[in-house]
Design a protein around this motif. Structure first.
Motif, PDB file in Angstrom:
ATOM      1  N   ASN A  93      11.146   0.142  18.207  1.00 34.51           N
ATOM      2  CA  ASN A  93      10.470  -0.903  18.928  1.00 34.51           C
ATOM      3  C   ASN A  93      10.763  -1.988  17.984  1.00 34.51           C
ATOM      4  N   SER A  94      10.686  -3.455  18.622  1.00 32.77           N
ATOM      5  CA  SER A  94      10.863  -4.439  18.394  1.00 32.77           C
ATOM      6  C   SER A  94       9.645  -5.346  18.932  1.00 32.77           C
ATOM      7  N   THR A  95       9.420  -5.119  19.957  1.00 29.68           N
ATOM      8  CA  THR A  95       7.853  -6.049  20.379  1.00 29.68           C
ATOM      9  C   THR A  95       7.511  -7.052  19.440  1.00 29.68           C
ATOM     10  N   HIS A  96       6.784  -6.103  18.239  1.00 26.65           N
ATOM     11  CA  HIS A  96       5.907  -6.544  17.384  1.00 26.65           C
ATOM     12  C   HIS A  96       6.913  -7.629  16.904  1.00 26.65           C
ATOM     13  N   LEU A  97       7.882  -7.495  16.536  1.00 31.92           N
ATOM     14  CA  LEU A  97       8.559  -8.727  15.471  1.00 31.92           C
ATOM     15  C   LEU A  97       8.818  -9.908  16.835  1.00 31.92           C
TER      16      LEU A  97
ATOM     17  N   SER B  25       8.730  -5.293   4.431  1.00 31.22           N
ATOM     18  CA  SER B  25       7.966  -4.130   3.645  1.00 31.22           C
ATOM     19  C   SER B  25       7.283  -3.509   5.297  1.00 31.22           C
ATOM     20  N   VAL B  26       7.357  -3.788   5.978  1.00 28.37           N
ATOM     21  CA  VAL B  26       6.057  -3.708   6.569  1.00 28.37           C
ATOM     22  C   VAL B  26       7.691  -2.716   8.232  1.00 28.37           C
TER      23      VAL B  26
ATOM     24  N   SER C  50       0.478  -1.164   0.054  1.00 28.74           N
ATOM     25  CA  SER C  50      -0.124   0.117   0.010  1.00 28.74           C
ATOM     26  C   SER C  50       0.851   1.233   0.189  1.00 28.74           C
ATOM     27  N   SER C  51       1.844   1.262   1.065  1.00 23.06           N
ATOM     28  CA  SER C  51       2.529   2.312   0.445  1.00 23.06           C
ATOM     29  C   SER C  51       3.133   3.150  -0.726  1.00 23.06           C
TER      30      SER C  51
ATOM     31  N   SER D 171       0.428  -6.566   7.383  1.00 22.19           N
ATOM     32  CA  SER D 171      -0.833  -4.459   7.459  1.00 22.19           C
ATOM     33  C   SER D 171      -0.062  -4.204   5.791  1.00 22.19           C
ATOM     34  N   GLY D 172      -1.224  -3.663   5.143  1.00 19.75           N
ATOM     35  CA  GLY D 172      -0.704  -2.690   3.869  1.00 19.75           C
ATOM     36  C   GLY D 172       0.014  -3.687   2.936  1.00 19.75           C
TER      37      GLY D 172
END
Length: 197
Positions: free
Chosen positions: A100-104, A65-66, A20-21, A47-48
């Motif tokens: 912030n790498s928490t989601h990774l 990509s994200v 998307s971006s 996402s996207g």
């Protein structure tokens, strides 16, 4: 060429991915992207990020990509450079301090957090197994990282990578020495180069 054809060409030029971006940067509106995804039944993989039904999911490319700040490193970089016999059990990336790498980590990705000067050195573009371009550390920086982290690396993976690197026509011993000096591991690097060359 109508707008649908333009989008189809855009996706084709991106190996079957609609990010998307990037599509917005290319001039497609958010609404048009959403409508196109629905009309063509594109699969959402992050996402996207969407793919056509004839595309194999490229986890490294999708991850970057994200998460544009990630650099594939350690075992992942070994795989990208063809320096490992077996597929890594997880994706390994490096990120700059403060990211912030928490989601990774929650998604099972191993993350190394580096000070900015260490994070920047040796970055290059490389193709994934599916032909998509991602950012990783170059072959010489990767060997330095593996030697620096020998105690945390599978011994078979370590031995194969160093042997294959030393036999590779892509190695650059001048660059390797410069990285070794930067990271303060000249003695360790010298040990392996003297034994294997």
């Amino acid at each position: 060429m109508n707008k649908s054809d333009m989008m189809s060409e855009f996706i084709s030029n991106n190996n079957g991915y609609l990010i998307s971006s990037k599509a917005k940067e290319a001039g497609f509106s958010k609404q048009y992207i959403s409508d196109y995804v629905s009309a063509h039944n594109l699969q959402r993989v992050a996402s996207g990020v969407y793919i056509t039904d004839d595309v194999w999911q490229d986890d490294m490319f999708i991850t970057q990509s994200v998460n544009t700040a990630v650099v594939f490193s350690h075992e992942s970089a070994l795989a990208l450079h063809g320096l490992t016999e077996k597929e890594p059990s997880q994706i390994v990336v490096s990120v700059p301090r403060g990211y912030n790498s928490t989601h990774l980590k929650k998604s099972g990705i191993a993350v190394h957090t580096l000070v900015r000067k260490n994070y920047e050195i040796g970055k290059c573009e490389v193709k994934t197994f599916w032909g998509n371009t991602v950012t990783a550390y170059d072959i010489d920086r990767t060997i330095c990282d593996i030697i620096r982290n020998k105690d945390k690396t599978d011994i078979q993976v370590f031995s194969y990578a160093v042997r294959k690197y030393m036999r590779s026509s892509k190695k650059n011993l001048i660059k390797l020495s410069a990285y070794a000096a930067f990271f303060g591991i000249e003695d360790k690097i010298r040990t392996y180069t003297e034994v294997m060359l």
